[in-house]
Design a protein around this motif. Structure first.
Motif, PDB file in Angstrom:
ATOM      1  N   ASP A 167       0.837  -1.208   0.000  1.00 38.61           N
ATOM      2  CA  ASP A 167       0.000   0.000   0.000  1.00 38.61           C
ATOM      3  C   ASP A 167       0.867   1.252   0.000  1.00 38.61           C
ATOM      4  O   ASP A 167       0.541   2.243  -0.652  1.00 38.61           O
ATOM      5  N   PHE A 168       1.981   1.199   0.735  1.00 35.22           N
ATOM      6  CA  PHE A 168       2.884   2.345   0.754  1.00 35.22           C
ATOM      7  C   PHE A 168       3.507   2.579  -0.617  1.00 35.22           C
ATOM      8  O   PHE A 168       3.697   3.711  -1.049  1.00 35.22           O
ATOM      9  N   ASP A 173       1.808  10.026  -3.657  1.00 34.33           N
ATOM     10  CA  ASP A 173       1.762  11.333  -3.007  1.00 34.33           C
ATOM     11  C   ASP A 173       2.395  11.277  -1.624  1.00 34.33           C
ATOM     12  O   ASP A 173       3.133  12.194  -1.225  1.00 34.33           O
ATOM     13  N   LEU A 174       2.157  10.192  -0.889  1.00 32.31           N
ATOM     14  CA  LEU A 174       2.752  10.043   0.439  1.00 32.31           C
ATOM     15  C   LEU A 174       4.266   9.913   0.334  1.00 32.31           C
ATOM     16  O   LEU A 174       5.000  10.491   1.144  1.00 32.31           O
ATOM     17  N   ARG A 175       4.744   9.144  -0.633  1.00 36.67           N
ATOM     18  CA  ARG A 175       6.195   9.009  -0.817  1.00 36.67           C
ATOM     19  C   ARG A 175       6.833  10.359  -1.088  1.00 36.67           C
ATOM     20  O   ARG A 175       7.898  10.688  -0.550  1.00 36.67           O
ATOM     21  N   LYS A 176       6.189  11.166  -1.934  1.00 38.79           N
ATOM     22  CA  LYS A 176       6.743  12.491  -2.231  1.00 38.79           C
ATOM     23  C   LYS A 176       6.805  13.353  -0.973  1.00 38.79           C
ATOM     24  O   LYS A 176       7.784  14.074  -0.753  1.00 38.79           O
ATOM     25  N   ARG A 177       5.760  13.272  -0.160  1.00 38.22           N
ATOM     26  CA  ARG A 177       5.752  14.051   1.073  1.00 38.22           C
ATOM     27  C   ARG A 177       6.873  13.613   2.021  1.00 38.22           C
ATOM     28  O   ARG A 177       7.549  14.445   2.631  1.00 38.22           O
ATOM     29  N   ILE A 178       7.058  12.303   2.159  1.00 36.41           N
ATOM     30  CA  ILE A 178       8.095  11.799   3.059  1.00 36.41           C
ATOM     31  C   ILE A 178       9.482  12.189   2.563  1.00 36.41           C
ATOM     32  O   ILE A 178      10.334  12.659   3.335  1.00 36.41           O
ATOM     33  N   PHE A 179       9.745  12.012   1.266  1.00 40.06           N
ATOM     34  CA  PHE A 179      11.057  12.377   0.717  1.00 40.06           C
ATOM     35  C   PHE A 179      11.293  13.884   0.813  1.00 40.06           C
ATOM     36  O   PHE A 179      12.425  14.333   1.045  1.00 40.06           O
ATOM     37  N   PHE A 180      10.230  14.673   0.649  1.00 44.76           N
ATOM     38  CA  PHE A 180      10.368  16.123   0.770  1.00 44.76           C
ATOM     39  C   PHE A 180      10.762  16.504   2.203  1.00 44.76           C
ATOM     40  O   PHE A 180      11.674  17.314   2.412  1.00 44.76           O
ATOM     41  N   ARG A 209       3.905  20.831   3.014  1.00 44.42           N
ATOM     42  CA  ARG A 209       4.146  19.984   1.838  1.00 44.42           C
ATOM     43  C   ARG A 209       4.762  18.639   2.166  1.00 44.42           C
ATOM     44  O   ARG A 209       4.922  17.802   1.273  1.00 44.42           O
ATOM     45  N   GLY A 210       5.131  18.430   3.441  1.00 51.51           N
ATOM     46  CA  GLY A 210       5.725  17.165   3.842  1.00 51.51           C
ATOM     47  C   GLY A 210       4.765  16.355   4.692  1.00 51.51           C
ATOM     48  O   GLY A 210       3.561  16.349   4.476  1.00 51.51           O
ATOM     49  N   ILE A 211       5.314  15.684   5.691  1.00 52.18           N
ATOM     50  CA  ILE A 211       4.525  14.852   6.590  1.00 52.18           C
ATOM     51  C   ILE A 211       4.892  15.211   8.020  1.00 52.18           C
ATOM     52  O   ILE A 211       6.043  15.477   8.330  1.00 52.18           O
ATOM     53  N   GLY A 212       3.908  15.297   8.899  1.00 50.13           N
ATOM     54  CA  GLY A 212       4.170  15.611  10.297  1.00 50.13           C
ATOM     55  C   GLY A 212       4.239  17.103  10.546  1.00 50.13           C
ATOM     56  O   GLY A 212       4.084  17.928   9.646  1.00 50.13           O
ATOM     57  N   ASN A 213       4.473  17.448  11.813  1.00 46.56           N
ATOM     58  CA  ASN A 213       4.629  18.841  12.214  1.00 46.56           C
ATOM     59  C   ASN A 213       6.085  19.249  12.033  1.00 46.56           C
ATOM     60  O   ASN A 213       6.986  18.662  12.642  1.00 46.56           O
ATOM     61  N   GLY A 214       6.318  20.268  11.191  1.00 42.50           N
ATOM     62  CA  GLY A 214       7.684  20.615  10.818  1.00 42.50           C
ATOM     63  C   GLY A 214       8.538  21.056  11.986  1.00 42.50           C
ATOM     64  O   GLY A 214       9.701  20.628  12.116  1.00 42.50           O
ATOM     65  N   ILE A 215       8.006  21.912  12.875  1.00 46.64           N
ATOM     66  CA  ILE A 215       8.778  22.405  14.007  1.00 46.64           C
ATOM     67  C   ILE A 215       9.168  21.253  14.928  1.00 46.64           C
ATOM     68  O   ILE A 215      10.326  21.140  15.361  1.00 46.64           O
ATOM     69  N   SER A 216       8.212  20.378  15.228  1.00 45.02           N
ATOM     70  CA  SER A 216       8.501  19.234  16.090  1.00 45.02           C
ATOM     71  C   SER A 216       9.507  18.291  15.446  1.00 45.02           C
ATOM     72  O   SER A 216      10.383  17.741  16.131  1.00 45.02           O
ATOM     73  N   LEU A 217       9.414  18.092  14.128  1.00 43.14           N
ATOM     74  CA  LEU A 217      10.354  17.208  13.448  1.00 43.14           C
ATOM     75  C   LEU A 217      11.771  17.767  13.458  1.00 43.14           C
ATOM     76  O   LEU A 217      12.739  17.009  13.514  1.00 43.14           O
ATOM     77  N   ILE A 218      11.914  19.088  13.395  1.00 45.45           N
ATOM     78  CA  ILE A 218      13.251  19.681  13.452  1.00 45.45           C
ATOM     79  C   ILE A 218      13.881  19.423  14.819  1.00 45.45           C
ATOM     80  O   ILE A 218      15.054  19.037  14.919  1.00 45.45           O
ATOM     81  N   ILE A 219      13.105  19.630  15.894  1.00 43.35           N
ATOM     82  CA  ILE A 219      13.622  19.322  17.229  1.00 43.35           C
ATOM     83  C   ILE A 219      13.900  17.836  17.361  1.00 43.35           C
ATOM     84  O   ILE A 219      14.934  17.421  17.926  1.00 43.35           O
ATOM     85  N   PHE A 220      13.006  17.009  16.830  1.00 40.18           N
ATOM     86  CA  PHE A 220      13.181  15.555  16.858  1.00 40.18           C
ATOM     87  C   PHE A 220      14.468  15.136  16.148  1.00 40.18           C
ATOM     88  O   PHE A 220      15.238  14.320  16.665  1.00 40.18           O
TER      89      PHE A 220
END
Length: 451
Positions: A16-17, A22-29, A181-192
């Motif tokens: 399914d993945f 569209d999901l792949r593009k978001r993750i790679f972005f 344009r990606g996946i998840g919360n950008g600010i939280s992902l940067i800290i992560f």
């Protein structure tokens, strides 16, 4: 009973993945922008004595330097262009949200919809520039005072301020792009990403202390068990829900009569997520940063501030706990779960809580329930964040992998996985709709062929 959406989520597979382009593009972005962030942490601010900085960071890595490095992804230890991290933006968000709650004009602006939120976001950006400028100048002066600048003076200060402020604004833009344009919360992902990037070197240093005899095997095993238990506890609490029964009456639309139904309103034990610890940490990092890089030449005020508000100190722990509890209630009431809006939505959908009148009474009941839940939720956040702080201060553990870091890593991971599952479910629903449409066309075409 397991819902249909949960059953579909459990049946998702890698096939399914592979089909969800569209999901792949978001993750790679999102991954591409996080790589850009990591590269920026290795680009140094001009005018820094790198040898002196490396010696200083090695000496301070077991204390404040380790904490700052963990939250900035190592950029503060290398004095990279992203040394301030995303914390000025978070601090500006705190101030703007407080003002929105207290200033009627800003509260009215928030109710205007997309345009109002756009203006509030613009005010947040202006506040980020002001806070980043103030912090960058304080950091530049501290670097000069600590003897870490090659050529001290106004040229170094201006270049340091421009570089650090530009790095923070660029990070803010990266976070917004990841969210949009990606996946998840950008600010939280940067800290992560910053925390995850520093864990291997922190673990290597931790185990090297064990090999040298500085830490006993009992302490090493105890710390590992503590981290595993805290991770399991965080996962359990983040998935815990308080379900409020919702009843929908029987209604008539035109000539059709729809039977009444029942549902539930899920309330998380921790509705505010990882925001309160991040907010509280951002308020504590500014004096810590300035005091750390000022070294022995710090002013008496900064020395006293560091003595009383350093990690492990009673005032530090008390202030940290108070800020976590305050932001848990404040963020939940003003952002995460606004009871008046929820009550209005239920009323517009003809839904009601059995035994509670729709409208203001429903909002009062939800306030009562949320406040009781937050006693447990804020207590859980405080416990997770403070317990490792106390143990680290007592046992002198040489790396910063405390409760705040564990909470951020686990919460962001769970939130990102949920968003990935949501995109996969949406893709699966689209596939089912397309197949049903094709079947309908085939059924309509068969009689024509028979004729």
């Amino acid at each position: 009973m397991v819902s249909a959406a949960e059953q579909m989520a459990s049946n998702l597979s890698w096939s399914d993945f592979a089909k969800a382009s569209d999901l792949r593009k978001r993750i790679f972005f999102a991954l591409g922008l996080l790589i850009v962030y990591r590269v920026g942490t290795f680009i140094p601010v001009p005018g820094i004595d790198t040898l002196a900085l490396r010696e200083f960071v090695d000496a301070a890595s077991a204390g404040l330097g380790g904490m700052l490095n963990m939250f900035t992804g190592g950029a503060i230890g290398r004095m990279g262009v992203f040394a301030l991290g995303i914390m000025p933006y978070i601090s500006a968000s705190i101030i703007v949200q407080l003002m929105v709650a207290m200033v009627p004009q800003l509260e009215q602006l928030k109710k205007e919809g997309a345009q109002g939120r756009k203006k509030i976001n613009q005010y947040t950006r202006y506040g980020t520039v002001l806070l980043a400028t103030f912090q960058a100048y304080g950091l530049a002066v501290s670097l000069e005072t600590g003897g870490l600048a090659v050529d001290p003076g106004w040229f170094f200060r201006i270049s340091c301020v421009v570089t650090l402020v530009g790095g923070t604004m660029f990070l803010m833009w990266l976070g917004e792009q990841i969210t949009a344009r990606g996946i998840g919360n950008g600010i939280s992902l940067i800290i992560f990403a910053g925390i995850i990037a520093e864990i291997p070197s922190a673990l290597a240093q931790f185990f090297s202390q064990g090999r040298s005899g500085a830490l006993s095997p009992v302490v090493i095993v105890g710390v590992i068990i503590m981290v595993v238990v805290v991770i399991g506890f965080v996962v359990y609490m983040e998935r815990s829900l308080r379900k409020i029964h919702i009843q929908y009456p029987r209604r008539q639309a035109g000539m059709k009569i729809y039977e009444g139904g029942s549902s539930h309103l899920p309330l998380k034990i921790n509705p505010s997520g990882v925001i309160p610890p991040i907010f509280a940490s951002s308020l504590l990092l500014l004096p810590t940063t300035v005091s750390t890089f000022s070294g022995n030449s710090a002013s008496p005020l900064m020395s006293s501030l560091l003595a009383y508000f350093g990690p492990g100190q009673p005032l530090y722990l008390l202030f940290f706990a108070a800020m976590i509890i305050f932001f848990a209630y404040f963020y939940t009431a003003n952002v995460a779960f606004k009871t008046e809006d929820v009550a209005d939505n239920l009323k517009n959908q003809n839904g009601f809580i059995p035994g509670i009148r729709p409208g203001p009474k429903t909002a009062e009941y939800l306030d009562y329930v949320v406040n009781r839940i937050l006693v447990l939720g804020s207590g859980y956040l405080t416990l997770v964040c403070l317990l490792p702080e106390i143990l680290r201060a007592e046992l002198a553990i040489p790396f910063y992998f405390g409760g705040t870091s564990v909470l951020i890593v686990v919460s962001v991971t769970m939130d990102t996985i949920n968003q990935v599952q949501s995109h996969l479910l949406a893709h699966q629903y689209e596939g089912l709709i397309e197949r049903s449409q094709l079947r309908g066309r085939r059924r309509r075409n068969k009689p024509e062929r028979n004729r």
